[in-house]
Each structure stands twice: as C-alpha cells, then as structure tokens.
Design a protein around this motif. Sequence first.
Motif, PDB file in Angstrom:
ATOM      1  N   ALA A 142      -2.743   7.853  -4.242  1.00 25.87           N
ATOM      2  CA  ALA A 142      -4.193   7.704  -4.054  1.00 25.87           C
ATOM      3  C   ALA A 142      -4.434   6.328  -3.446  1.00 25.87           C
ATOM      4  O   ALA A 142      -3.528   5.493  -3.433  1.00 25.87           O
ATOM      5  CB  ALA A 142      -4.931   7.823  -5.383  1.00 25.87           C
ATOM      6  N   THR A 143      -5.646   6.108  -2.945  1.00 28.09           N
ATOM      7  CA  THR A 143      -5.949   4.819  -2.328  1.00 28.09           C
ATOM      8  C   THR A 143      -6.389   3.816  -3.394  1.00 28.09           C
ATOM      9  O   THR A 143      -7.382   4.042  -4.083  1.00 28.09           O
ATOM     10  CB  THR A 143      -7.083   4.972  -1.301  1.00 28.09           C
ATOM     11  OG1 THR A 143      -6.795   6.123  -0.518  1.00 28.09           O
ATOM     12  CG2 THR A 143      -7.190   3.754  -0.424  1.00 28.09           C
ATOM     13  N   PRO A 144      -5.647   2.726  -3.544  1.00 25.78           N
ATOM     14  CA  PRO A 144      -6.026   1.730  -4.566  1.00 25.78           C
ATOM     15  C   PRO A 144      -7.222   0.898  -4.112  1.00 25.78           C
ATOM     16  O   PRO A 144      -7.520   0.817  -2.930  1.00 25.78           O
ATOM     17  CB  PRO A 144      -4.775   0.850  -4.677  1.00 25.78           C
ATOM     18  CG  PRO A 144      -3.754   1.417  -3.756  1.00 25.78           C
ATOM     19  CD  PRO A 144      -4.447   2.321  -2.800  1.00 25.78           C
ATOM     20  N   GLU A 145      -7.890   0.298  -5.075  1.00 24.51           N
ATOM     21  CA  GLU A 145      -9.038  -0.576  -4.843  1.00 24.51           C
ATOM     22  C   GLU A 145      -8.683  -1.979  -5.285  1.00 24.51           C
ATOM     23  O   GLU A 145      -7.921  -2.148  -6.243  1.00 24.51           O
ATOM     24  CB  GLU A 145     -10.198  -0.129  -5.730  1.00 24.51           C
ATOM     25  CG  GLU A 145     -10.906   1.097  -5.256  1.00 24.51           C
ATOM     26  CD  GLU A 145     -12.100   0.704  -4.429  1.00 24.51           C
ATOM     27  OE1 GLU A 145     -12.986   0.025  -4.972  1.00 24.51           O
ATOM     28  OE2 GLU A 145     -12.125   1.050  -3.233  1.00 24.51           O
ATOM     29  N   VAL A 146      -9.244  -2.996  -4.630  1.00 26.80           N
ATOM     30  CA  VAL A 146      -9.006  -4.371  -5.066  1.00 26.80           C
ATOM     31  C   VAL A 146     -10.330  -4.992  -5.466  1.00 26.80           C
ATOM     32  O   VAL A 146     -11.295  -4.932  -4.706  1.00 26.80           O
ATOM     33  CB  VAL A 146      -8.387  -5.218  -3.946  1.00 26.80           C
ATOM     34  CG1 VAL A 146      -8.015  -6.601  -4.473  1.00 26.80           C
ATOM     35  CG2 VAL A 146      -7.179  -4.532  -3.363  1.00 26.80           C
ATOM     36  N   VAL A 147     -10.402  -5.532  -6.660  1.00 25.51           N
ATOM     37  CA  VAL A 147     -11.550  -6.342  -7.055  1.00 25.51           C
ATOM     38  C   VAL A 147     -11.007  -7.695  -7.460  1.00 25.51           C
ATOM     39  O   VAL A 147     -10.212  -7.788  -8.404  1.00 25.51           O
ATOM     40  CB  VAL A 147     -12.341  -5.698  -8.211  1.00 25.51           C
ATOM     41  CG1 VAL A 147     -13.482  -6.616  -8.631  1.00 25.51           C
ATOM     42  CG2 VAL A 147     -12.887  -4.342  -7.795  1.00 25.51           C
ATOM     43  N   GLN A 148     -11.380  -8.729  -6.728  1.00 26.99           N
ATOM     44  CA  GLN A 148     -10.778 -10.064  -6.854  1.00 26.99           C
ATOM     45  C   GLN A 148      -9.259  -9.942  -6.715  1.00 26.99           C
ATOM     46  O   GLN A 148      -8.791  -9.573  -5.645  1.00 26.99           O
ATOM     47  CB  GLN A 148     -11.220 -10.714  -8.159  1.00 26.99           C
ATOM     48  CG  GLN A 148     -12.670 -11.151  -8.034  1.00 26.99           C
ATOM     49  CD  GLN A 148     -13.295 -11.614  -9.326  1.00 26.99           C
ATOM     50  OE1 GLN A 148     -12.771 -11.331 -10.405  1.00 26.99           O
ATOM     51  NE2 GLN A 148     -14.379 -12.323  -9.227  1.00 26.99           N
ATOM     52  N   PRO A 182      -1.606 -14.125  -6.268  1.00 27.60           N
ATOM     53  CA  PRO A 182      -2.410 -13.285  -5.381  1.00 27.60           C
ATOM     54  C   PRO A 182      -1.692 -12.932  -4.077  1.00 27.60           C
ATOM     55  O   PRO A 182      -2.019 -11.934  -3.434  1.00 27.60           O
ATOM     56  CB  PRO A 182      -3.655 -14.131  -5.109  1.00 27.60           C
ATOM     57  CG  PRO A 182      -3.726 -15.072  -6.258  1.00 27.60           C
ATOM     58  CD  PRO A 182      -2.307 -15.345  -6.679  1.00 27.60           C
ATOM     59  N   ALA A 183      -0.723 -13.729  -3.686  1.00 25.54           N
ATOM     60  CA  ALA A 183       0.006 -13.450  -2.453  1.00 25.54           C
ATOM     61  C   ALA A 183       0.766 -12.132  -2.543  1.00 25.54           C
ATOM     62  O   ALA A 183       1.142 -11.544  -1.516  1.00 25.54           O
ATOM     63  CB  ALA A 183       0.983 -14.597  -2.160  1.00 25.54           C
ATOM     64  N   ASP A 184       1.033 -11.675  -3.777  1.00 31.24           N
ATOM     65  CA  ASP A 184       1.758 -10.411  -3.950  1.00 31.24           C
ATOM     66  C   ASP A 184       0.858  -9.184  -3.856  1.00 31.24           C
ATOM     67  O   ASP A 184       1.329  -8.060  -3.981  1.00 31.24           O
ATOM     68  CB  ASP A 184       2.458 -10.395  -5.332  1.00 31.24           C
ATOM     69  CG  ASP A 184       3.640 -11.360  -5.352  1.00 31.24           C
ATOM     70  OD1 ASP A 184       4.272 -11.535  -4.292  1.00 31.24           O
ATOM     71  OD2 ASP A 184       3.914 -11.941  -6.420  1.00 31.24           O
ATOM     72  N   LEU A 185      -0.464  -9.393  -3.642  1.00 32.95           N
ATOM     73  CA  LEU A 185      -1.404  -8.263  -3.612  1.00 32.95           C
ATOM     74  C   LEU A 185      -0.997  -7.137  -2.657  1.00 32.95           C
ATOM     75  O   LEU A 185      -1.025  -5.967  -3.036  1.00 32.95           O
ATOM     76  CB  LEU A 185      -2.823  -8.753  -3.286  1.00 32.95           C
ATOM     77  CG  LEU A 185      -3.684  -9.154  -4.491  1.00 32.95           C
ATOM     78  CD1 LEU A 185      -5.014  -9.734  -4.036  1.00 32.95           C
ATOM     79  CD2 LEU A 185      -3.936  -7.957  -5.412  1.00 32.95           C
ATOM     80  N   PRO A 186      -0.583  -7.452  -1.413  1.00 34.13           N
ATOM     81  CA  PRO A 186      -0.199  -6.352  -0.512  1.00 34.13           C
ATOM     82  C   PRO A 186       0.934  -5.500  -1.082  1.00 34.13           C
ATOM     83  O   PRO A 186       0.894  -4.270  -0.994  1.00 34.13           O
ATOM     84  CB  PRO A 186       0.235  -7.080   0.758  1.00 34.13           C
ATOM     85  CG  PRO A 186      -0.478  -8.381   0.709  1.00 34.13           C
ATOM     86  CD  PRO A 186      -0.565  -8.763  -0.743  1.00 34.13           C
ATOM     87  N   THR A 187       1.933  -6.142  -1.708  1.00 36.96           N
ATOM     88  CA  THR A 187       3.042  -5.399  -2.303  1.00 36.96           C
ATOM     89  C   THR A 187       2.534  -4.499  -3.419  1.00 36.96           C
ATOM     90  O   THR A 187       2.883  -3.317  -3.500  1.00 36.96           O
ATOM     91  CB  THR A 187       4.096  -6.381  -2.885  1.00 36.96           C
ATOM     92  OG1 THR A 187       4.235  -7.467  -1.980  1.00 36.96           O
ATOM     93  CG2 THR A 187       5.420  -5.680  -3.116  1.00 36.96           C
ATOM     94  N   VAL A 188       1.692  -5.073  -4.281  1.00 35.92           N
ATOM     95  CA  VAL A 188       1.156  -4.305  -5.413  1.00 35.92           C
ATOM     96  C   VAL A 188       0.361  -3.106  -4.899  1.00 35.92           C
ATOM     97  O   VAL A 188       0.503  -1.988  -5.392  1.00 35.92           O
ATOM     98  CB  VAL A 188       0.268  -5.207  -6.313  1.00 35.92           C
ATOM     99  CG1 VAL A 188      -0.414  -4.380  -7.389  1.00 35.92           C
ATOM    100  CG2 VAL A 188       1.109  -6.313  -6.932  1.00 35.92           C
ATOM    101  N   LEU A 189      -0.466  -3.351  -3.880  1.00 33.69           N
ATOM    102  CA  LEU A 189      -1.255  -2.262  -3.293  1.00 33.69           C
ATOM    103  C   LEU A 189      -0.363  -1.145  -2.784  1.00 33.69           C
ATOM    104  O   LEU A 189      -0.623   0.044  -3.031  1.00 33.69           O
ATOM    105  CB  LEU A 189      -2.091  -2.796  -2.120  1.00 33.69           C
ATOM    106  CG  LEU A 189      -3.494  -3.297  -2.438  1.00 33.69           C
ATOM    107  CD1 LEU A 189      -4.121  -3.924  -1.192  1.00 33.69           C
ATOM    108  CD2 LEU A 189      -4.378  -2.147  -2.925  1.00 33.69           C
TER     109      LEU A 189
END
Lengths: 271, 323
Positions: free
Chosen positions: B254-260, B238-245
């Motif tokens: 486009a603007t990505p969405e995060v769910v969990q 989950p720490a990689d979420l900002p990179t993935v976003l």
Amino acid sequence: MTAATATPATLPAPARRLGVVAGLRHTATLSWRSLVQIKHNPMELLDLSIQPVMFVLLFTYVFGTAIAGSSGDYLRFMLPGIMVQNALFATMTTGFGLNQDLTRGVFDRLRALPIARWAPLAGRILADTVKQAWSIALLLAVGMILGFRVGNGLLGVLAAFALLLAFTLAASWISVLVGVLVNEPEKVQIFGFMVIFPLTFTSNIFVPTERMPGWLQHWVEINPVTIVADALRGLLVTGPVAGPVAQTLLWAVGLAAVFAPLAVRALRRRV
Amino acid sequence: MTYAIRAEGLVRRFGETTALAGVDLAVPTGTVFGLLGPNGAGKTTTVRVLATLLAADEGHATVGGYDVRRDPHRVRQLIGLTGQYASVDEALTGTENLLLIGRLLGLSRAQARARAAELLADFQLTDAAGRAAKTFSGGMRRRLDLAASLVGRPQVLFLDEPTTGLDPRSRNELWDIVRTLVADGVTVLLTTQYLEEADQLASEIAVVDHGRVIAQGTPEELKAKTGGQVLTVRPTDPADLPTVLAVAGEVARATPEVVQTTVTVPVNDPDVLPTVVRRLDAAGVPVAELALRGASLDEVFLSLTGHRAEQDADTDAMEESLA
C-alpha cells in the motif's frame, strides 16, 4: 414502502398544499423582516433619504439659474424627473437584497420552510415598494419646502404616486434578474450605476430636450425615463397627461412582461 | 426498523459536472447518520435534494415517509435545515430571526415570542438576543442557526457541516446540543469533512466521494473494513525516511504516508510486523518507534478513496519530494 413511513400515527398528517391566504401572510411576515432591518441599520434610511434630498438641493441651486433662469422655475421642471431617477436607483435595492439572501444562504433557509414558493420574493418587493413610497414622499416634501407647488391637487399627487410605483414595480424585475444572475451583491450596484446613470441623464429630467445636441434629442424623446417624467410633470405641475400616462403604463406592462418571466426562470435555475 | 430518510439512486448533474452519481441512503429514525466526505464530494447536494431545495435528475427519496419530489410541502413541515448554505439574517437580532421563522410556521405572535425565548435560553443566547446577528461570534452564529432550524420542532434535522470553522470549545458545545436532540427522538443527517465529528456523533456513517457512497457502516465496521490496522515507523535519523517508505510500502503493498518523520501505512495482515523489523534491520536503519495500531477514520478514508479527507499541503509536498 411501509417501513419508510416514520410519521408517528398519533400526529395528524401534515397538509399537502398551501392556500393563497397563507401565502399572503408569509409575504407580509417577510416584508416585516426587510423593514425591521432599518431599525438596526439606520444608515439604510439615510441612504434612502440623503441622496435624493442632496440631489434636489444641488440641482436646484447649482444648475437651476443656468438652465431655467431661476431656481424656482427649474425646481418645477426638475422635481418630477428627479423622482423618476431616484425611484429607478431605488429599484436596485431589490436585486441587492435578493442577491445577499441567495449568496448568504438565507434564501435556502426560507425555501426549506413550508411557506409559499413566491413569498420570499413577493415579501421583498412589497417591502421595497414601501421604501419607494417613503422616498417619493420625502422628495415631494423637500420640494415643497423649497417652493414647489402642485398643480392638480391631492388627486394629482396620488395619481403620480400610483403611476410611479407601478412603473418601478415593473422595472424592479430588471433588478431581480440582475440580482439572480450576478454572484455578489456589489455587482448589482455596479450595474445600477452603469445603466441607470446614463439612462436617466440622457432623458429630459434635468435639461429640456431642445437644449441638447440634435442626435441626442432623438434618443431623449424615446427614452422611457423622459416619458415617465413627462407623465409626472403632467400630474404634479401642468401639461399633457393622457398621452404620457398611457405610454408609461405601456412601458410598465412591457418591462414586466419581458423581465418577470426571465427573472423567475433565472431564479428557478439558480436555486 | 423505520427509516426517517431513504434515498435510492439519486443522480444530479450541473452541466458537465456530475455532483451525485447514484446515492443510496437509509437513515433509521432517531439516529445520527454521518455523511462523510471531502469538499465537492456531493454532501451538500444530497442534503439540498433531501431538503426539497433541489430536484434530482434521477432516483427518488423520501423524508418522514413523504416523497421529496411529489410532496415537498409535507416534507418541509417535518424538517429543519442548518449549515453552510442555510443561514440566519445577519441584519436581524437573535430574537427577530427566531420570531420570523415562528411566524412563517404559523405560530401566533405570542407563541412565536415564547418559542424564541425558550430556544435562546436553551442555547445560551439570551444575553445577546437583542443584538444583530452580524455581531455574534462564530459559535453564537451557529447556535442561532441551529435554534432557527428547531423553531418548528422538526422530526428530521439536516446539519450541513455544522462545525466548519468553529473553535474546539464551540464545536464541543454544538456536539452536546446534537446529542440532546437525538435523545429527544430527532433524526439527524450530519454532513462533515471531519472524521472525528462523524466518529463522535454518528451511529452510522456513509463515506461519500465523487457523488457516490463508497462505504457505509458503523464507525467500528468502517475501521474494521480496511483491515483496521496501521503500521507506524519512525526512524531515528530522518535521512532514513526514503528507505523506511520503500520497505513499508513493499511489505504492506500500500502507499505509505509521512507526517513529520513518522511513516504510516494501512496493513491487513499483522504478520507484516516481523517482516518489517527484519528488513529494516538488514538495511541498517535504527528505529525510534515501531507499532501496529487500530486505524482511525482518517486512515479509513484514505484507504477507501486513495486521498485524504483533509488535504494537508505540507504532507503533500513532502510526499512529492520523497516520491
């Protein structure tokens, strides 16, 4: 435009307008609706009955001797007045019920039906007038059990009923207006308490005008509650009739003339 | 094709607020038409105008071929209305509520009784028929609401958020009833905040936002309209979420969405998939899930309006903290 016509050719076209007779029938059906509720909520009937009976008992025996020398004399003085007070409090049911219908969506459902536009309000007012008549009759019956005697026979009683119902019918437009303007039913009751309580106690219904402080006497004399109470005393017990009755009717016409248009306009705006 | 409901350029203002900013609708006879949008989009105002409860400031509308403004009494003879702002009398029993409507519609006492009994049986309310409506469960209340709007056998039925607040079982029961009605030839205008509901019931959907219809079509057409594809990426850590976003947003534009811990973003071009794989690989982000799938109506709504139909506080908070 032809493509938008979805009415199947086999069905007769629906009527364009509604007759007055149909409107009266809708009114009768809608007042049935208000009255049949009592069957499921007997508390409402107790509400209509217990408070007036309790007031008569309390005032007769707690204050009677102190104010009038004897509870019998006081009952004769106070009973017509307590009828007026009770009737004014009861007008609040109209606004309360109307507000409930408005906030809970019942009013919208009724207005989406092919019925007369005035029927929902007229039905409610008719039902509340029936409840009023019940309360007035009950007060008179309790009074008579306690020793109240009418002075002008059945005709006087009927005239008193008619006059009080006419006055409350006019006054209930105030309740309708409040019921339309506030956003929850309880606020109608708060209004009733805050306005009708002081209004009725600063009249001559419980205490004779001359026993009050001088500055208050001026108000008591012009208070419409005093006028209606005097008219009822004249009709039910004894005393002048023509003057107070004429003034009561004038007040009724005035109240209706001012508040009915305001209430109808507010209702049109709200829905 | 005949249209049971037509609206052109409906405008309605409440003081400073513009509830309807020019709504156009054409609902074919015998279909379910879904009006989809968030709270305050103008769905209920539209229904109130069409059901003759509210006059539009501009524009005009016909129901069953009759103008709602000029011929309201005729329109009222054709319609049934149910939903959040049109409800039964809680102090009356189920039977009495239906009797009341039947009598107001001009049925005789016997006819009204028969019709009430028939509807109560159809909606499985016979056992509760003699109880005050205030003792009913949510699902029973809605069924009674619906039954009340059907007493007059309407040709056009307005259902204003009929399942809001219902549990899934009651909701499914209500959906079945609506399907039966349409099979009988009734035209239904359904407003809903639930994309699934519109998808399930409506043959055509208008998406409403800020008092305007911003998109219209069959559920499939609407899904196709936004490219129809959604890229889903779930990083192992989950720490990689900002990179993935960042990567997903840049590649999909486009603007990505995060769910969990899952990132989703609508895409128009299927070729983005290899690009995303390469970029994530270069950034050294291990991925647990990576997929391209058809868009749900929820995502269609998001890409049309820039906000979700049903706001999720948790998602919002996470988006903000990641922004």
